[in-house]
Design a protein around this motif. Structure first.
Motif, PDB file in Angstrom:
ATOM      1  N   PRO A 280      -6.001   5.833  -4.401  1.00 42.09           N
ATOM      2  CA  PRO A 280      -6.121   4.043  -3.167  1.00 42.09           C
ATOM      3  C   PRO A 280      -7.927   3.364  -4.200  1.00 42.09           C
ATOM      4  O   PRO A 280      -7.914   2.520  -3.900  1.00 42.09           O
ATOM      5  N   GLU A 281      -8.452   4.470  -4.236  1.00 42.37           N
ATOM      6  CA  GLU A 281      -9.701   4.359  -4.214  1.00 42.37           C
ATOM      7  C   GLU A 281     -10.060   3.947  -6.007  1.00 42.37           C
ATOM      8  O   GLU A 281     -10.778   3.520  -6.477  1.00 42.37           O
TER       9      GLU A 281
ATOM     10  N   GLY B  32       0.751  -1.451   0.380  1.00 41.29           N
ATOM     11  CA  GLY B  32      -0.087   0.203  -0.087  1.00 41.29           C
ATOM     12  C   GLY B  32       0.831   1.296  -0.093  1.00 41.29           C
ATOM     13  O   GLY B  32       1.907   1.228   0.002  1.00 41.29           O
ATOM     14  N   SER B  33       0.567   2.073   0.304  1.00 43.28           N
ATOM     15  CA  SER B  33       1.021   3.691   0.205  1.00 43.28           C
ATOM     16  C   SER B  33       1.672   3.619   1.737  1.00 43.28           C
ATOM     17  O   SER B  33       2.710   4.338   0.992  1.00 43.28           O
TER      18      SER B  33
ATOM     19  N   HIS C 235     -12.920  -0.080  -1.752  1.00 38.71           N
ATOM     20  CA  HIS C 235     -13.651   0.919  -2.561  1.00 38.71           C
ATOM     21  C   HIS C 235     -14.655   0.597  -2.900  1.00 38.71           C
ATOM     22  O   HIS C 235     -15.243   1.250  -3.658  1.00 38.71           O
TER      23      HIS C 235
ATOM     24  N   GLY D 120      -8.666  -3.005   9.284  1.00 33.95           N
ATOM     25  CA  GLY D 120      -7.630  -2.208   9.176  1.00 33.95           C
ATOM     26  C   GLY D 120      -7.153  -2.598  10.951  1.00 33.95           C
ATOM     27  O   GLY D 120      -5.688  -2.442  11.305  1.00 33.95           O
TER      28      GLY D 120
ATOM     29  N   GLY E 139      -6.775   2.226 -11.775  1.00 32.98           N
ATOM     30  CA  GLY E 139      -5.664   2.069 -10.837  1.00 32.98           C
ATOM     31  C   GLY E 139      -4.565   2.020 -11.286  1.00 32.98           C
ATOM     32  O   GLY E 139      -3.952   3.398 -11.047  1.00 32.98           O
TER      33      GLY E 139
ATOM     34  N   GLY F  31       1.563   5.468  -6.168  1.00 27.02           N
ATOM     35  CA  GLY F  31       1.075   4.975  -5.366  1.00 27.02           C
ATOM     36  C   GLY F  31       1.386   5.679  -3.576  1.00 27.02           C
ATOM     37  O   GLY F  31       1.497   5.129  -2.708  1.00 27.02           O
TER      38      GLY F  31
ATOM     39  N   ARG G 255     -14.500  -1.926   7.607  1.00 30.76           N
ATOM     40  CA  ARG G 255     -12.888  -1.749   7.368  1.00 30.76           C
ATOM     41  C   ARG G 255     -11.680  -1.293   7.932  1.00 30.76           C
ATOM     42  O   ARG G 255     -10.780  -1.376   8.598  1.00 30.76           O
TER      43      ARG G 255
ATOM     44  N   GLY H  46      -9.659  -6.028   0.847  1.00 30.25           N
ATOM     45  CA  GLY H  46      -8.500  -5.158   0.955  1.00 30.25           C
ATOM     46  C   GLY H  46      -8.611  -3.820   0.404  1.00 30.25           C
ATOM     47  O   GLY H  46      -9.732  -3.510   0.301  1.00 30.25           O
ATOM     48  N   SER H  47      -7.974  -3.428  -0.458  1.00 30.17           N
ATOM     49  CA  SER H  47      -7.583  -2.120  -0.828  1.00 30.17           C
ATOM     50  C   SER H  47      -8.973  -1.884  -1.550  1.00 30.17           C
ATOM     51  O   SER H  47      -9.854  -1.345  -2.373  1.00 30.17           O
ATOM     52  N   VAL H  48      -8.708  -2.805  -3.010  1.00 26.81           N
ATOM     53  CA  VAL H  48     -10.317  -3.136  -4.203  1.00 26.81           C
ATOM     54  C   VAL H  48     -11.167  -3.371  -3.518  1.00 26.81           C
ATOM     55  O   VAL H  48     -11.933  -2.382  -3.784  1.00 26.81           O
TER      56      VAL H  48
END
Ligand code: NDP
Length: 433
Positions: free
Chosen positions: A196-197, A159-160, A234, A272, A360, A184, A268, A229-231
């Protein structure tokens, strides 16, 4: 034949190459001048495999293997994510890199295709260990990355935060700022708003266009989104924004059914803190946890957003039996070839990942533009551009499906044909290089 001969055990890569070759036959009939491009296109321009030595918290020296496949630079610098997962090997990275070449072409932006990663489980590392790991990874990548050369981003397990650490070591080694060399990044380092979104939102924008063509929309639709997860998170948020209900989700430890709708903020928060979807289900009276696939649940739309091979023949049959309208791949390769065939025969719309999850990388390319111009664009501005890019990609794919495969709904063949056309034209213009 050359591909099979050179690397006989790369099953993911071979299967993907076969799929693309099947789609481009009719393109070559119309454009015989692109025939000699095919062999070159299937061979990566460069493959880098490297040692990643690092020291764990107990002082022990550990070693992992890193990869960067610089697949094709005809349209621009190599661009693609970095995956940290135990399943990463050269086969997986070549498969993802090959997909990335077409995906990036479909965005209409000037980016080539590449992919990288390492065979490490980032969840098994402390934050300190992971930072040292990222620094060791970046030490090797420093010789290969650059704003005009190769621009890695995140992917599963990266991730970031991890991109920030990788970029920090890169900047230290090269001795100057080059924020366009990685995307990213955290916002404070020049990361784009909405990066991220972007993949999850983009998948939903693409799905909305697919449903439009069926005379349907997401408003009131029941949607299953795998992964958390991230994908996935969002995508879920954008589904809810669009009036849909997320009736099921999953993670690597199980899945959850919740007919009244998943509470994405709570999910989330729990994820997290290192929790699972089962921990989430315990907090919700209407939710049921199970070990089965979320795609056996009744739904109108399915968005696989976790990992490869999530929807096999059994899940595809369940989706057909439940009258599912459309499946769009938020993840890379989540629907197996057999399952795609079952969906096609069952009349279920299919949005292939190389088009549906291109949001992305599209916003990553916008991040490169912002870095080059030393600009910061607002989330609204980036969102409007993302929506246009996904819509244009959909039109490009649909048009190629109609023209070369006689069926505007055959988006899989359309994506391969449209992506190939753009890359082949660029490769041909460059001569034999
Ligand atoms: P994350 O690591 O953020 O999330 C992955 C999710 O998938 C997690 O919830 C994980 O579970 C779950 N998962 C992993 N393995 C399995 C499994 N075997 N069965 C069920 N669930 C599983 O990754 P991303 O969201 O970034 O990426 C997801 C997919 O989307 C990947 O295929 C990636 O290549 C693709 N993609 C990502 C892009 C991006 O911008 N991030 C861009 C384009 C494609 P757990 O929470 O338990 O770890």
């Amino acid at each position: 034949r050359d591909v099979l001969r050179r690397d006989p055990h790369q099953e993911f890569f071979h299967s993907d190459v076969r799929g693309v070759l099947r789609s481009i036959g009719p393109v070559l009939v119309e454009h015989p001048e692109y025939t000699d491009v095919v062999g070159r296109l299937c061979e990566p321009e460069r493959v880098i495999v490297f040692r990643i030595p690092w020291v764990d918290d107990s002082g022990r020296v550990r070693v992992n293997r890193g990869f960067r496949v610089q697949f094709n630079s005809a349209l621009g610098p190599y661009k693609g994510g970095t995956r940290f997962a135990p399943s990463v090997d050269l086969d997986v990275v070549k498969f993802l890199g090959f997909e990335q070449v077409f995906k990036n072409a479909l965005t209409g932006q000037d980016i080539g295709g590449g992919k990288g990663g390492a065979d490490v489980d980032p969840k098994a590392l402390s934050a300190g260990e992971l930072m040292r790991f990222c620094q060791s990874f970046a030490t090797e990548m420093a010789g290969h990355a650059g704003a005009a050369v190769d621009v890695p981003a995140g992917d599963m397990g990266v991730g970031s935060r991890e991109i920030g650490w990788i970029y920090g070591q890169y900047q230290r080694l090269i001795g100057y700022h080059e924020p366009g060399a990685f995307t990213g990044k955290p916002a404070v380092l020049g990361g784009s708003a909405l990066r991220p979104e972007a993949t999850g939102y983009g998948t939903v924008y693409f799905t909305r266009r697919m449903l439009d063509d069926q005379g349907r929309d997401l408003d009131g639709a029941r949607v299953v989104v795998s992964g958390s997860g991230s994908v996935a998170l969002h995508a879920m948020a954008k589904v809810i924004d669009s009036g849909g209900t997320v009736v099921g989700c999953s993670d690597s430890r199980g899945s959850v059914s919740e007919p009244d709708g998943v509470d994405v903020d709570l999910l989330r928060e729990i994820k997290g803190q290192g929790g699972s979807v089962a921990d989430y289900a315990e907090k919700r009276s209407g939710a049921t946890a199970s070990q089965g696939s979320p795609f056996t649940l009744e739904c109108d739309v399915a968005l696989p957003c976790a990992t490869q091979n999530e929807i096999g023949p059994d899940e595809a049959r369940a989706l057909v039996d439940h009258g599912c309208w459309a499946v769009a791949e938020g993840a890379n390769g989540p629907v197996t070839p057999e399952a795609r065939e079952i969906l096609r025969e069952g009349g279920v719309g299919f949005g292939p990942g190389k088009a549906a999850n291109a949001g992305g990388v599209a916003v990553s390319a916008l991040e490169m533009q912002q870095a080059a111009g030393r600009e910061r664009w607002s989330a609204e501005d980036v969102d409007a551009q993302l929506s246009t890019i996904m819509s244009d990609a959909y039109d490009r794919v649909r048009e190629a499906a109609d023209r070369y495969h006689g069926d505007p709904g055959d988006l899989e063949n359309g994506a391969n044909a449209a992506g190939f056309l753009r890359v082949a034209e660029a490769m041909t213009s460059l001569g034999v290089v």
